[in-house]
Design an enzyme around this catalytic site. Structure first.
Site, PDB file in Angstrom:
ATOM      1  N   ASP A 136      41.970  44.225  39.859  1.00 36.35           N
ATOM      2  CA  ASP A 136      42.692  43.041  39.427  1.00 36.35           C
ATOM      3  C   ASP A 136      43.871  43.445  38.536  1.00 36.35           C
ATOM      4  O   ASP A 136      43.834  44.491  37.888  1.00 36.35           O
ATOM      5  CB  ASP A 136      41.763  42.083  38.682  1.00 36.35           C
ATOM      6  CG  ASP A 136      40.857  42.803  37.704  1.00 36.35           C
ATOM      7  OD1 ASP A 136      40.523  43.969  37.938  1.00 36.35           O
ATOM      8  OD2 ASP A 136      40.507  42.204  36.676  1.00 36.35           O
ATOM      9  N   LEU A 151      34.749  39.743  42.769  1.00 41.98           N
ATOM     10  CA  LEU A 151      35.161  39.555  44.162  1.00 41.98           C
ATOM     11  C   LEU A 151      35.036  40.838  44.980  1.00 41.98           C
ATOM     12  O   LEU A 151      35.081  40.799  46.208  1.00 41.98           O
ATOM     13  CB  LEU A 151      36.621  39.086  44.215  1.00 41.98           C
ATOM     14  CG  LEU A 151      36.955  37.738  43.596  1.00 41.98           C
ATOM     15  CD1 LEU A 151      38.439  37.471  43.723  1.00 41.98           C
ATOM     16  CD2 LEU A 151      36.169  36.625  44.274  1.00 41.98           C
ATOM     17  N   GLY A 181      41.097  41.030  43.332  1.00 42.46           N
ATOM     18  CA  GLY A 181      40.541  42.288  42.873  1.00 42.46           C
ATOM     19  C   GLY A 181      39.585  42.191  41.700  1.00 42.46           C
ATOM     20  O   GLY A 181      39.100  43.202  41.210  1.00 42.46           O
ATOM     21  N   GLN A 182      39.308  40.951  41.234  1.00 44.72           N
ATOM     22  CA  GLN A 182      38.372  40.809  40.116  1.00 44.72           C
ATOM     23  C   GLN A 182      37.039  41.445  40.477  1.00 44.72           C
ATOM     24  O   GLN A 182      36.648  41.452  41.636  1.00 44.72           O
ATOM     25  CB  GLN A 182      38.118  39.324  39.801  1.00 44.72           C
ATOM     26  CG  GLN A 182      39.352  38.502  39.542  1.00 44.72           C
ATOM     27  CD  GLN A 182      40.081  38.923  38.301  1.00 44.72           C
ATOM     28  OE1 GLN A 182      39.492  39.383  37.347  1.00 44.72           O
ATOM     29  NE2 GLN A 182      41.386  38.783  38.317  1.00 44.72           N
ATOM     30  N   LYS A 183      36.344  41.912  39.453  1.00 47.44           N
ATOM     31  CA  LYS A 183      35.073  42.607  39.687  1.00 47.44           C
ATOM     32  C   LYS A 183      34.127  41.750  40.527  1.00 47.44           C
ATOM     33  O   LYS A 183      33.489  42.228  41.452  1.00 47.44           O
ATOM     34  CB  LYS A 183      34.441  42.935  38.332  1.00 47.44           C
ATOM     35  CG  LYS A 183      33.544  44.148  38.392  1.00 47.44           C
ATOM     36  CD  LYS A 183      32.804  44.376  37.081  1.00 47.44           C
ATOM     37  CE  LYS A 183      33.632  45.133  36.069  1.00 47.44           C
ATOM     38  NZ  LYS A 183      33.016  45.130  34.727  1.00 47.44           N
TER      39      LYS A 183
END
Lengths: 335, 184
Positions: B25, B73, B69-71
């Site tokens: 992210d 996701l 890109g968040q963890k």
């Protein structure tokens, strides 16, 4: 009889006529056939000459290595070139490189797999050497943030060549505060358009009087962070019991607890793995803030401080338990 | 449907390229996509989910998948691997603190069977920031030289200024084209 004669005559004439025509057509056809064959033969010769010249692996290699050599020559010329002309030269080189790359792509049809692989390896080596040369001859301008006492900082530092990476400490950004305890830390407008990093601070008050392009914040506890408008993103993680007063285009908050945010964010702020975080509108003012707003390009009218996306709470019908709004009476003022 | 129509359809299909854009992210994936497509980049929020764009470039039809890109996701990334021709890995070059995370995530992708044939382009993004690491340092930090299973290239770029975006995309298209399509 006359009728019959006439008929015979007519028929005869017809026969003659049609035989004549037949002969004529046959001749014509033969002639055409000959022409066609000759033409085909000619085409064949032409084509085989061309394909022999172009599509043959050997001649591919000749042309490839010729262009590659040209490119490498140009590259070696760069060393003695005037600084002002370097950028143009490198543009020229990259155009040459792209041409070469296209040539390879067009030749893939007839190249054997092994040769293709070799060629592509060659190409990528060439690109790396171009990149390295470029980095060597046109070094990126570097900025180092020094403490305020030293007065004028940036000009001289920017002239110096890039320092070699030594340890983890150097790996941190140039404008940074790290490993401090119980201090008041200030940065002024020298951080404009730069990136700022704050890490491992405890019980500090940090004031950023400027408009950086990006801010990275990591591992703070019991701190208060005030920042002028940031034109890009702020990335906060692993903070505890802090207060942030920040304005930016994007705000990402990770793994943070018991923290208050007074924010101006023009897109939507997000939280992930956070709990007991609360939000209020940005309310810090300092002398140059209007000017800095203008420089940052942030739209003052658009602020979604109360609209937070929680990546751990995707249910739209129920409010996330991880964040709340700070009641109006409890909001602090910052100067 | 006439023969010509069928041929035309095959031809169109032939020039289609599927690109998957991933990275941590805050790397600038959506900004790269929007900048490349000539859209406004000041109003981009962190991606909750994914964006798909179909772009025409140099006669190719590019289907670009930009996944958040968040963890939380990242475990969904694998849903997008199928029939990927090229992987674009985007790095925030100024985020020195997460370079290790970045390396781990990238190398985890490279052992994925469904990405085995894909070309890898690494964008060392945010080169407009003075604190950004140059592409050569990112290359070292991500251990790119260890990669033998994929064609790869690292390209320093800036999504904000648009610098080098075209060069990177051109390279990945050329590399894919030389593997997948026979040229006219």
């Amino acid at each position: 009889m006359a009728n019959a004669d006439g008929a015979v005559f007519v028929t005869k004439e017809n026969i003659c006529d049609s035989e004549f025509t037949k002969q004529f057509i046959a001749d014509k056809l033969q002639k055409r056939e000959d022409e066609r064959l000759a033409h085909v033969q000619k085409r064949k010769e032409e084509k085989s000459a061309v394909s022999a010249a172009q599509e043959n692996t050997k001649s591919f290699y000749e042309q490839f290595s010729k262009e590659k050599n040209d490119l490498e020559n140009e590259l070696s010329l760069c060393d003695s070139l005037d600084k002002n002309k370097l950028v143009d030269k490198f543009d020229e080189i990259s155009v040459m490189y792209q041409k070469l790359q296209r040539f390879v792509t067009e030749s893939t049809m007839f190249l054997p797999a092994y040769d293709l692989q070799q060629t592509q390896e060659n190409l990528s080596k060439l690109q790396t050497s171009i990149q390295e040369k470029r980095n060597e001859l046109i070094p990126k301008k570097k900025f180092a943030f020094k403490s305020k006492k030293k007065g004028t900082v940036s000009e001289k530092v920017e002239e110096k060549p890039k320092p070699v990476l030594e340890d983890e400490d150097v790996l941190l950004a140039d404008c940074k505060f790290s490993d401090r305890n119980g201090e008041q830390l200030v940065m002024d407008s020298t951080i404009n358009k730069k990136d700022v990093a704050l890490t491992c601070l405890d019980s500090c008050i940090v004031k950023l009087h400027g408009t950086p392009s990006a801010v990275h914040i990591n591992k703070l506890s019991n701190c208060t962070i005030l920042s002028g408008p940031v034109s890009g993103s702020i990335f906060i993680r692993e903070c505890k019991n802090c207060t942030f007063v920040v304005a930016c285009q994007q705000l990402r908050i990770h793994t943070t607890t018991d923290t208050k945010f007074y924010i101006h964010v023009t897109s939507r702020a997000i939280i992930e793995d956070c709990s007991t975080v609360s939000f209020g509108p940005y309310n810090w003012t300092y002398d140059d803030i209007e000017k800095h707003y203008e420089m940052s390009g942030l739209d003052k009218r658009r602020n979604s401080w109360d609209d937070i996306d929680d990546f751990n709470w995707l249910a739209a019908d129920k409010h996330s338990p991880n964040w709340s709004l700070i009641p109006e009476d409890d909001r602090k003022k910052f100067t | 449907m006439g023969l010509l129509t069928i041929l035309k359809k095959m031809k169109q299909k032939e020039k289609e390229v599927r690109l998957l854009m991933l990275g941590l992210d805050n790397a600038g994936k959506t900004t790269i996509l929007k900048k490349f497509n000539g859209e406004d980049i000041d109003k981009i929020s962190p991606t909750l989910g994914f964006n798909i764009k179909t772009l025409e470039h140099r006669g190719f039809k590019l289907n670009v998948w930009d996944v958040g890109g968040q963890k939380s996701l990242r475990s969904y990334w694998r849903n997008y691997f199928e029939s990927t021709d090229g992987l674009i890995w985007v790095v925030d070059s100024a985020d020195r603190m997460r370079l290790q995370d970045c390396k781990r995530e990238l190398h985890a992708l490279l052992v994925e069977e469904r990405l085995a044939g894909a070309t890898l382009l690494v964008f060392a993004n945010k080169q407009d920031l003075p604190g950004a690491l140059p592409a050569a340092d990112i290359k070292k930090g991500l251990d790119l030289d260890e990669i033998t299973t994929h064609h790869w290239l690292i390209q320093g770029c800036s999504a904000v200024t648009g610098e080098n975006l075209l060069q990177g995309i051109d390279w990945i298209i050329d590399d894919i084209a030389s593997r997948v399509f026979t040229m006219d």
